[in-house]
Structure formats: C-alpha cells, structure tokens
Write a protein that holds these residues in place. Structure first.
Motif: not given
Length: 81
Positions: A13-22
């Motif tokens: 979930p943290d990784g998906r959040f990071f990529y979504t923000m980028i």
C-alpha cells in the motif's frame, strides 16, 4: 515493477501510494506547462505577433528567365539497371 534506486515496492500500500503521488505530480506539472504555453501564445497574439512558421520566399524566375525548380511537386525516377 520495482525501483532499483529507491526502496519503494509497488505491491505494498505504501509503494502504491508513492507511485500514485509521483504520477499525480507529473500530471499536475504537465497541466501547468500546457496552461502557461497557451497563456503565452494568447499574450503574443494580443501584442500583434504572427504565430507559426514563416512563409517560404522563393524566386519564381531565375536570372536567365527560366522558372525555378519546384521540389516535391514532380516525382523523380531513378534509372534501374
């Protein structure tokens, strides 16, 4: 897909959040660039600038009275041996 330079795993979930923000930041920046470009073009037109590629100026006649060649209007054929 996994980043080799950063420790973000897109399967968490943290990784998906990071990529979504980028991705969201990239789309936001693209939108701002597009808006600034359009605003700049509108301002240039308001100042009286002529937009677009300048028209090509060609000599219609050569110095000896012959017409200038028109490149691209006639197909050139090559001799085939």
């Amino acid at each position: 897909m996994e980043s080799l330079t950063q420790r973000f795993d897109p399967t968490t979930p943290d990784g998906r959040f990071f990529y979504t923000m980028i991705i969201a930041a990239g789309e936001w920046e693209l939108g701002i660039l597009s808006r600034r470009t359009i605003d700049g073009l509108k301002a240039a037109v308001k100042r009286g600038s002529i937009l677009g590629r300048p028209k090509k100026q060609r000599k219609q006649l050569l110095s000896n009275g012959q017409e200038a060649p028109r490149h691209g209007t006639e197909a050139k054929t090559a001799a085939v041996s």
